[in-house]
Design a protein around this motif. Structure first.
Motif, PDB file in Angstrom:
ATOM      1  N   ARG A 132      -1.659   3.447  -0.676  1.00 28.12           N
ATOM      2  CA  ARG A 132      -1.823   2.111  -0.118  1.00 28.12           C
ATOM      3  C   ARG A 132      -3.121   1.462  -0.601  1.00 28.12           C
ATOM      4  O   ARG A 132      -4.069   2.149  -0.985  1.00 28.12           O
ATOM      5  CB  ARG A 132      -1.832   2.173   1.421  1.00 28.12           C
ATOM      6  CG  ARG A 132      -0.489   2.572   2.035  1.00 28.12           C
ATOM      7  CD  ARG A 132      -0.584   2.611   3.555  1.00 28.12           C
ATOM      8  NE  ARG A 132      -1.470   3.685   4.010  1.00 28.12           N
ATOM      9  CZ  ARG A 132      -1.103   4.964   4.112  1.00 28.12           C
ATOM     10  NH1 ARG A 132       0.129   5.333   3.790  1.00 28.12           N
ATOM     11  NH2 ARG A 132      -1.949   5.881   4.533  1.00 28.12           N
ATOM     12  N   GLU A 187       8.212   2.236  -0.815  1.00 25.31           N
ATOM     13  CA  GLU A 187       7.275   1.191  -0.379  1.00 25.31           C
ATOM     14  C   GLU A 187       7.169   1.173   1.140  1.00 25.31           C
ATOM     15  O   GLU A 187       6.067   1.122   1.692  1.00 25.31           O
ATOM     16  CB  GLU A 187       7.717  -0.177  -0.898  1.00 25.31           C
ATOM     17  CG  GLU A 187       6.785  -1.296  -0.468  1.00 25.31           C
ATOM     18  CD  GLU A 187       7.121  -2.631  -1.108  1.00 25.31           C
ATOM     19  OE1 GLU A 187       6.682  -3.668  -0.565  1.00 25.31           O
ATOM     20  OE2 GLU A 187       7.803  -2.642  -2.149  1.00 25.31           O
ATOM     21  N   GLN A 188       8.303   1.225   1.818  1.00 24.02           N
ATOM     22  CA  GLN A 188       8.293   1.212   3.271  1.00 24.02           C
ATOM     23  C   GLN A 188       7.626   2.456   3.829  1.00 24.02           C
ATOM     24  O   GLN A 188       6.926   2.407   4.847  1.00 24.02           O
ATOM     25  CB  GLN A 188       9.726   1.099   3.806  1.00 24.02           C
ATOM     26  CG  GLN A 188       9.820   1.034   5.319  1.00 24.02           C
ATOM     27  CD  GLN A 188       9.005  -0.102   5.919  1.00 24.02           C
ATOM     28  OE1 GLN A 188       8.973  -1.201   5.382  1.00 24.02           O
ATOM     29  NE2 GLN A 188       8.323   0.165   7.025  1.00 24.02           N
ATOM     30  N   LYS A 191       3.959   1.894   3.668  1.00 25.50           N
ATOM     31  CA  LYS A 191       3.563   0.918   4.688  1.00 25.50           C
ATOM     32  C   LYS A 191       3.534   1.540   6.080  1.00 25.50           C
ATOM     33  O   LYS A 191       2.634   1.257   6.885  1.00 25.50           O
ATOM     34  CB  LYS A 191       4.521  -0.274   4.680  1.00 25.50           C
ATOM     35  CG  LYS A 191       4.377  -1.194   3.475  1.00 25.50           C
ATOM     36  CD  LYS A 191       5.386  -2.336   3.554  1.00 25.50           C
ATOM     37  CE  LYS A 191       5.220  -3.307   2.387  1.00 25.50           C
ATOM     38  NZ  LYS A 191       6.245  -4.406   2.440  1.00 25.50           N
ATOM     39  N   SER A 192       4.501   2.380   6.375  1.00 31.76           N
ATOM     40  CA  SER A 192       4.594   2.994   7.697  1.00 31.76           C
ATOM     41  C   SER A 192       3.652   4.189   7.855  1.00 31.76           C
ATOM     42  O   SER A 192       3.537   4.754   8.945  1.00 31.76           O
ATOM     43  CB  SER A 192       6.025   3.455   7.960  1.00 31.76           C
ATOM     44  OG  SER A 192       6.377   4.527   7.090  1.00 31.76           O
ATOM     45  N   GLU A 193       3.010   4.562   6.753  1.00 32.03           N
ATOM     46  CA  GLU A 193       2.065   5.680   6.720  1.00 32.03           C
ATOM     47  C   GLU A 193       2.721   7.023   7.062  1.00 32.03           C
ATOM     48  O   GLU A 193       2.071   7.946   7.549  1.00 32.03           O
ATOM     49  CB  GLU A 193       0.874   5.412   7.663  1.00 32.03           C
ATOM     50  CG  GLU A 193       0.111   4.148   7.293  1.00 32.03           C
ATOM     51  CD  GLU A 193      -1.152   3.960   8.124  1.00 32.03           C
ATOM     52  OE1 GLU A 193      -1.564   4.917   8.796  1.00 32.03           O
ATOM     53  OE2 GLU A 193      -1.736   2.853   8.068  1.00 32.03           O
ATOM     54  N   MET A 212       2.616  -5.112  -2.273  1.00 31.54           N
ATOM     55  CA  MET A 212       1.746  -4.631  -1.197  1.00 31.54           C
ATOM     56  C   MET A 212       0.371  -4.182  -1.692  1.00 31.54           C
ATOM     57  O   MET A 212      -0.431  -3.673  -0.928  1.00 31.54           O
ATOM     58  CB  MET A 212       2.415  -3.478  -0.451  1.00 31.54           C
ATOM     59  CG  MET A 212       2.706  -2.249  -1.298  1.00 31.54           C
ATOM     60  SD  MET A 212       3.365  -0.837  -0.349  1.00 31.54           S
ATOM     61  CE  MET A 212       1.892  -0.271   0.509  1.00 31.54           C
TER      62      MET A 212
END
Length: 328
Positions: A132, A187-188, A191-193, A212
């Motif tokens: 990220r 990617e998700q 984002k959601s870690e 992102m």
């Protein structure tokens, strides 16, 4: 001879001629196509990634048609997913990474894969390790003990990561450190870690960077795995023995398409037409590897040797046993 009798004789001769023509040009009792190939209708396992762009080029340019082939594509998640489909005959040919093919060929006595053509070779930034934008991790060493998203465990994805980590004395455990995630979902996951990093292939790496701000912490197509053979097209030994002309026709069409793929503009224009979610912006800025037009046992041996080094297989592999005679 009367006119009516002549018409009867001519009509009978014409019927016989048409009947003979049907035998000569139609399917035989064994179902052999009229074009001389053992099989014309082909099902090909493929993926919606840049690596398989030559398949779409071959379809668009009529290269398969010119060889007498009607090719239907079936999207698979990865090379490992194509193997049971090849074994069952639901796929005639399949695109797949060499790690999957070699592993299955060694460990499954009932499966004899034969590579008929090389498909894709890595180049700078085609395979990367990404985090990220706000991640505190900046090197492979920083990711020691962390969760990394990969397409498939014990496969090309994890092999590239482990090969990049070894020179800096970092080891990753296949089960504890790697999490299987389909490339479109990575990617998700970032984002959601749910993971701290992902092993991204193009065009997904470029997509994540643009959407992102994801950062690359390692180019996995460098150092020991620079210009690394990634994937090719395979069939079963049984299929090739039963369909040598069909196999040769497939190879000729694909080889022409692989050569045409040396034109980057053609590849980047073709990619958005079959890869869902890949727009022209991503296609024009992403990194591309190369599309070999020949099959080299020496080149593919690099994969087998690295697999043995990291214990993906117990014994050394001679890749020549997995190469179709017609491709050697």
């Amino acid at each position: 001879m009367s006119a009516s009798h002549r018409r009867t004789v001519i009509g009978g001769a014409l019927a016989i001629t048409l009947g003979l023509t049907g035998v000569a040009c139609g399917d035989s009792d064994e179902g052999t196509p009229a074009n001389g190939l053992e099989k014309s209708d082909i099902t090909l396992g493929t993926m919606t990634v840049a690596d398989t762009t030559p398949v779409q080029i071959a379809i668009d340019k009529g290269l398969f048609k010119a060889e007498g082939l009607d090719v239907k594509t079936q999207v698979i998640q990865g090379g490992a997913a194509g193997i049971p489909l090849l074994k069952s005959g639901r796929l005639d040919f399949s695109f797949g990474n060499y790690v999957s093919l070699f592993t299955a060929g060694v460990k499954d006595p009932g499966f004899k894969p034969k590579i008929v053509a090389e498909g894709f070779q890595s180049a700078s930034k085609t395979h990367t390790l990404m985090v990220r934008k706000d991640s505190p991790y900046r090197t492979v060493q920083d990711l020691k003990g962390k969760k990394i998203g990969v397409n498939t465990r014990r496969n090309i994805s994890t092999l590239l990561v482990r090969a990049a980590a070894k020179p800096v004395n970092v080891e990753f455990d296949e089960d504890e450190n790697f999490v299987e995630i389909p490339p479109p979902n990575m990617e998700q996951s970032l984002k959601s870690e749910s993971v701290e990093a992902v092993q991204a292939i193009e065009p997904f790496g470029t997509q994540m960077e643009q959407s992102m701000g994801a950062r690359m912490v390692a180019d996995l197509s460098s150092g020991p795995t620079a210009d690394f053979p990634i994937a090719g097209y395979a069939a079963t030994e049984k299929f090739i023995k039963e369909n040598p002309k069909t196999t040769a026709a497939f190879q000729r069409a694909l080889q022409k398409a692989q050569g045409m793929a040396a034109d980057r503009k053609l590849v980047q224009d073709t990619l958005p037409t079959f890869a869902k979610g890949i727009d022209s912006k991503v296609a024009s800025t992403m990194s591309y590897g190369t599309f070999p037009t020949t099959l080299s046992a020496t080149r593919l041996q690099r994969v087998a040797d690295l697999m043995h080094e990291f214990a993906y297989v117990e014994k050394e592999i001679d890749v020549k046993q997995f190469i179709a005679d017609s491709a050697a």
